[in-house]
Design an enzyme around this catalytic site. Structure first.
Site, mmCIF file in Angstrom:
data_model
loop_
_atom_site.group_PDB
_atom_site.id
_atom_site.type_symbol
_atom_site.label_atom_id
_atom_site.label_comp_id
_atom_site.label_asym_id
_atom_site.label_seq_id
_atom_site.Cartn_x
_atom_site.Cartn_y
_atom_site.Cartn_z
ATOM 1 N N ASP A 1 6.618 -11.289 4.448
ATOM 2 C CA ASP A 1 5.241 -10.988 4.819
ATOM 3 C C ASP A 1 5.012 -11.567 6.212
ATOM 4 O O ASP A 1 5.639 -12.562 6.588
ATOM 5 C CB ASP A 1 4.260 -11.646 3.846
ATOM 6 C CG ASP A 1 4.608 -11.368 2.388
ATOM 7 O OD1 ASP A 1 4.927 -10.203 2.081
ATOM 8 O OD2 ASP A 1 4.564 -12.317 1.582
ATOM 9 N N ASP B 1 7.051 -5.604 3.895
ATOM 10 C CA ASP B 1 6.474 -6.142 2.663
ATOM 11 C C ASP B 1 4.968 -6.309 2.873
ATOM 12 O O ASP B 1 4.291 -5.352 3.191
ATOM 13 C CB ASP B 1 7.167 -7.445 2.290
ATOM 14 C CG ASP B 1 6.910 -7.862 0.839
ATOM 15 O OD1 ASP B 1 6.309 -7.076 0.085
ATOM 16 O OD2 ASP B 1 7.307 -8.968 0.454
ATOM 17 N N ASP C 1 -0.029 -12.329 2.223
ATOM 18 C CA ASP C 1 0.036 -12.474 0.767
ATOM 19 C C ASP C 1 -0.301 -13.912 0.369
ATOM 20 O O ASP C 1 0.115 -14.876 1.030
ATOM 21 C CB ASP C 1 1.432 -12.115 0.252
ATOM 22 C CG ASP C 1 1.621 -10.602 0.123
ATOM 23 O OD1 ASP C 1 0.724 -9.851 0.559
ATOM 24 O OD2 ASP C 1 2.669 -10.177 -0.409
ATOM 25 N N ARG D 1 -3.738 -2.483 -1.724
ATOM 26 C CA ARG D 1 -3.789 -3.947 -1.726
ATOM 27 C C ARG D 1 -4.681 -4.480 -0.604
ATOM 28 O O ARG D 1 -4.248 -5.242 0.264
ATOM 29 C CB ARG D 1 -2.394 -4.555 -1.622
ATOM 30 C CG ARG D 1 -1.495 -4.170 -2.785
ATOM 31 C CD ARG D 1 -0.168 -4.908 -2.736
ATOM 32 N NE ARG D 1 0.701 -4.510 -3.839
ATOM 33 C CZ ARG D 1 1.914 -4.990 -4.063
ATOM 34 N NH1 ARG D 1 2.408 -5.915 -3.243
ATOM 35 N NH2 ARG D 1 2.634 -4.585 -5.089
#
Length: 450
Positions: free
Chosen positions: A228, A267, A271, A321
């Protein structure tokens, strides 16, 4: 829920009060903060204002504001950044000023490194990997194992050693204004540490040279990548503010397909997992990305953590997301979502609440083209909740949960077990929220602070 209790000097508390007032007035966190004695607090020593989201809870988030001159660094190269970060276990306060764009894919001397450099000496070759694990011969019932998978993992480990930057506790990392500050191709890893500030940086081109094939992921298998741009794992009191995140220049539309599935090299953008807690994400721009922000890495994460505030951010060209939330108490307010397809990034959903997540989504604005149904803005697994009001779609107040539930067999719950109180800067008037598209365009992301 108790309000923030900060153990700071009177001068600092006065500074935070004025800062909170500035944000509430709509000026935004980019303004120079003044204390009661009209003294400017420079960008590198700014701390999170009182009641500004979950990261202001308890001891608050001050980052490296107490750093001495020996722990204040200006960095322009990967090697300088690594030296400034030091050991991840060193809790000495530090301020790191990033000047210009740091290319993570360089060696200690600044030489550019490629995927071939990371693969060198490991025995990995994509052509060999594809031949070894072709579902037509290898099957779809088990993960790859054997010579080429071992080689892939070794090559990935070499890349990780170069591009993953481990951030210690009590650290402020800030881009120097006017220098196009950022990190290209790298990942900031904030793991099992407390009190970190990340501001005014552009994160781009975070790419995994060696995605793994998982034939058991979904009905048709998937290519899964690491890295990330910013990852929180077991971290507490983290403030991510005025950053820009993007896949650029290599967008997903340029990814090839192998075994009929996209060879995904990206990715997450930001996060928040592994029971991270007390996080505020404010005034960032999230653009050109698929799986953007994951809160909670699994449905089995323990309750009581993953408390995150997300406010005054811009989400544009995001597939999903934004965020996906599990388990925790998440407050999402005054964000602007433009779900128009951008550079091939087409909406699946914006907010997903699952694994009993307790989400309050209030006074956000969605720009939705006529081709996208309002019911697609939310998602869930039937156990998560999304409460809140004042959300607008193209300027019209809309009950997003009702629209989703009417079209879904797994209803989102509409009540939560908590009430947000750390809400500095919340604009609750619909007339104010209507101005978000214009105001956030010029007050969010990297390069705004001065």
């Amino acid at each position: 829920m108790a309000s923030a209790s900060h153990r700071r000097s009177l001068r600092t508390r006065r500074t935070l009060v004025v800062s909170a007032a500035v944000v509430a007035a709509g000026v935004g966190a980019g303004a120079v903060v003044m204390n009661a004695n009209a003294q400017a607090v420079d960008l590198y020593h700014q701390t999170l204002a009182a009641k500004d989201g979950w990261a202001s809870s308890g001891t608050g988030t001050t980052g490296g504001t107490k750093a001495d001159s020996a722990h204040t660094f200006t960095v322009s190269t990967r090697a300088q950044l690594v030296k400034a970060l030091g050991s991840a276990s060193d809790t000495t306060p530090r301020i790191i000023k990033v000047k210009g764009t740091i290319d993570a894919n360089t060696d200690a001397a600044g030489k550019k490194l490629t995927c071939a450099d990371y693969a060198s000496g490991t025995g990995y070759a994509l052509t060999s990997y594809l031949k070894a694990y072709d579902p037509a011969t290898y099957g779809r019932s088990k993960l790859p194992s054997g010579t080429q998978e071992t080689a892939r993992a070794a090559a990935q480990k070499k890349q990780a050693a170069n591009i993953v930057f481990k951030v210690p506790a009590n650290t402020t990392i800030v881009g120097v204004p006017g220098t196009k500050a950022g990190i290209s191709g790298g990942m900031l890893q904030i793991q099992n540490v407390d009190n970190v500030i990340v501001r005014n940086l552009t994160f781009a081109a975070t790419e995994d040279c060696f995605p793994q094939w998982d034939p058991t992921d979904g009905d048709n298998g998937n290519w899964n990548s690491n890295y990330d741009s910013v990852t929180l794992r077991g971290a507490t009191h983290v403030w991510a503010d005025h950053n820009t995140f993007s896949d650029a220049p290599h967008l997903d539309s340029a990814n090839p397909k192998y075994y009929g599935r996209e060879y995904q090299i990206h990715d997450g953008e930001l996060d928040i997992t592994k029971s991270s807690d007390l996080v505020t994400v404010s005034r960032n721009q999230f653009t050109n990305h698929d799986k953007t922000m994951l809160i909670g890495s699994s449905d089995s994460e323990p309750a009581g953590k993953l408390r995150v505030s997300i406010h005054h951010n811009v989400w544009k060209g995001i597939v999903q997301r934004a965020p996906l939330a599990r388990v925790g108490q998440i407050h999402i307010y005054n964000n602007y979502y433009d779900v128009t397809t951008l550079n091939g990034y087409a909406l699946q959903y914006s907010i997903n609440s699952r694994a009993k997540a307790q989400v309050v989504a209030k006074d956000n604005y969605w720009k939705v083209p006529s081709t996208v149904k309002v019911s697609k803005l939310l998602s869930g697994d039937g156990t998560g909740a999304i409460a809140g009001s004042g959300n607008l779609v193209n300027g019209t107040a809309t009950d997003l949960v009702a629209a989703y539930n009417a079209a879904s067999s797994k209803d989102l719950k509409t009540t939560v077990n908590w009430t947000p109180t750390l809400t500095s800067g919340l604009e609750s008037s619909a007339s104010l929220v209507k101005n978000l598209p214009m105001s956030l365009a010029t007050t969010t992301g990297a390069g705004v602070l001065s």
